[in-house]
Design an enzyme around this catalytic site. Structure first.
Site, PDB file in Angstrom:
ATOM      1  CG  ASP A  99      -2.785  -8.620   9.696  1.00  0.00           C
ATOM      2  OD1 ASP A  99      -3.400  -7.546   9.821  1.00  0.00           O
ATOM      3  OD2 ASP A  99      -1.863  -8.782   8.869  1.00  0.00           O
ATOM      4  CG  HIS A 118       6.077  -9.132   9.185  1.00  0.00           C
ATOM      5  ND1 HIS A 118       7.071  -8.331   8.686  1.00  0.00           N
ATOM      6  CD2 HIS A 118       4.971  -8.348   9.296  1.00  0.00           C
ATOM      7  CE1 HIS A 118       6.600  -7.114   8.513  1.00  0.00           C
ATOM      8  NE2 HIS A 118       5.332  -7.092   8.868  1.00  0.00           N
ATOM      9  CB  SER A 160      -0.956  -0.001   1.191  1.00  0.00           C
ATOM     10  OG  SER A 160      -0.264  -0.149   2.414  1.00  0.00           O
ATOM     11  CG  HIS A 198      -1.081  -4.976   2.418  1.00  0.00           C
ATOM     12  ND1 HIS A 198      -0.501  -4.862   3.660  1.00  0.00           N
ATOM     13  CD2 HIS A 198      -0.846  -3.780   1.800  1.00  0.00           C
ATOM     14  CE1 HIS A 198       0.073  -3.681   3.777  1.00  0.00           C
ATOM     15  NE2 HIS A 198      -0.135  -2.989   2.668  1.00  0.00           N
ATOM     16  NE  ARG A 209       2.719  -3.916  13.308  1.00  0.00           N
ATOM     17  CZ  ARG A 209       2.448  -4.056  12.008  1.00  0.00           C
ATOM     18  NH1 ARG A 209       1.839  -3.088  11.355  1.00  0.00           N
ATOM     19  NH2 ARG A 209       2.789  -5.166  11.370  1.00  0.00           N
TER      20      ARG A 209
END
Length: 429
Positions: free
Chosen positions: A366, A309, A233, A263, A318
């Site tokens: 995620d 990742h 992105s 993504h 995160r």
């Protein structure tokens, strides 16, 4: 907004001096190499960009300027945007100035309200969100100044900053309107000038009155704001903006890249995975059941969503920040409990599965972010990518401002054919 502009200018000048020195003293110095695997593998791991807004260390995670996640996870989104653009956190007066600007620019034009209401209801919310950003393109101050011939190259970044603040100010209202009108079939909720940016987004979504929901929204916006320049992105947005397409074009393009299942769509894929586990084993699966289920998925050739990742080689910080939030505010959530059990089970399997070839067997963001959104009442999975997109627009904006301020050229790497590569390999033998 003068204080903000002055601080952005200071950072651009400083970075510009560094770039000028490097180009003057080391224009042809080789700082890396490229392998055949990288050429044919989507350029993964190929060092080919400079991004001054953020950096991902494989073992320490996301850095914004010189700050790692524990040092900024408690900040407001407005403060993070300031940090992305200036390399420093705002003072109280600087933050107040930016918040005032965002509030002043938050109102949506009438034509956009009409546009939102007339969007076909079958569209994915991310499509709606991207279309709404694109529909604002006529508002671009950069575009208006450029087409009028009123812009010097040294001023490009200033009007990119104007567009950025205008766009960011409107995102909460746009996203909340999409959610309420098209997913909840309810009327929008008005913006509250007394609230900060993230709290306004939580307020206008109207799905949970708890203060901790506003905290979750704030944390979600902060943790997803930027992640280097090479992810799909951010890179897409920067490539489009490098052609001097204005920020609305560039943001819409970046959002379209974010919409892919590899993504930004990954968080809802992870939640569906957990729901599938609950449908099979109930809401309290044992670690033995999860172990068998994960091995079954791998044996069937399927990946375990939320694990691995492209850059990180440790548990995504995160993920850890979200886990700590969940432990404080919803420790008994069956979804959070399953996330914890998977965290205990999956890495140990991936480390040894079929020779242990997984580069990073640990969870990324995620693996947990969608779970928390669901826990607080955002039950429409398709909206999760919009939440990601709202946050990542902070990064799109900051990267474009920096790039134009530093006079970075249009992005145009050279491509070659298989024949060229085969010939090169023969010559190297």
């Amino acid at each position: 907004m003068e204080q903000f502009k002055n601080n952005v200018k200071k950072r651009i000048d400083y970075l510009g001096m560094e770039i000028a020195w490097m180009l003057r003293e080391h224009p042809n110095t080789v700082v890396g190499e490229v392998s055949v695997k990288q050429l044919l593998g989507g350029m993964r791991g190929l060092t080919a960009l400079v991004c001054n807004t953020s950096y991902v260390d494989p073992y320490r995670g996301l850095f914004i300027s010189d700050y790692a996640i524990p040092e900024f996870e408690d900040k407001l989104p407005e403060e993070i945007f300031y940090l992305l653009c200036t390399g420093k956190f705002p003072s109280e007066t600087e933050l107040a100035e930016l918040r005032e600007e965002l509030g002043f620019r938050a109102e949506l034009p009438d034509y956009l309200w009409t546009f939102i209401r007339q969007l076909p209801p079958h569209l994915h919310p991310m499509t709606m969100f991207s279309l709404c950003v694109l529909a604002l393109e006529g508002e671009s101050v950069f575009k208006q100044k450029y087409e009028a011939g009123e812009l010097a190259k040294s001023e490009y970044w200033e009007y990119m900053l104007e567009d950025a603040v205008n766009l960011l100010a409107k995102l909460p209202a746009i996203a909340a309107a999409i959610y309420r009108i098209h997913l909840l079939r309810e009327e929008p909720i008005d913006y509250r000038p007394s609230l900060d940016w993230g709290s306004n987004l939580a307020h206008m979504l109207g799905v949970n009155p708890e203060l901790s929901f506003a905290e979750l929204v704030r944390l979600y916006m902060v943790l997803h704001c930027d992640h280097e320049g090479g992810n799909v992105s951010a890179f897409t947005s920067r490539v489009v903006n490098s052609a001097l397409s204005n920020l609305y074009y560039a943001t819409s393009a970046g959002l379209n890249g974010l919409a892919g299942p590899l993504h930004g769509l990954a968080n809802q894929v992870c939640l569906r995975f957990i729901r599938g586990i609950h449908e099979r084993f109930g809401e309290s699966p044992s670690t033995d059941q999860l172990d068998a289920f994960v091995r079954e998925e791998l044996d069937a050739g399927r990946v375990i969503p939320g694990y691995g990742h492209a850059v990180l080689r440790v548990t995504d910080p995160r993920f850890t920040a979200f886990m700590e939030f969940g432990n404080r505010h919803c420790p008994n959530s069956p979804y959070l409990q399953t996330v914890k059990k998977l965290y205990y089970v999956v890495p140990n399997i991936l480390k040894t599965y079929k020779g242990g070839k997984v580069a990073n067997p640990y969870p990324n963001v995620d693996a947990i972010s969608g779970t928390l959104l669901y826990q607080y009442g955002i039950s429409h999975f398709d909206f999760y990518t919009v939440m990601f997109g709202i946050s990542r627009t902070f990064g799109f904006c900051a990267q474009s401002i920096m790039a134009l301020g530093l006079n970075q050229p249009i992005i145009r790497p050279k491509s070659v054919t298989n024949k060229w590569l085969m010939d090169a390999l023969e010559r190297a033998e």
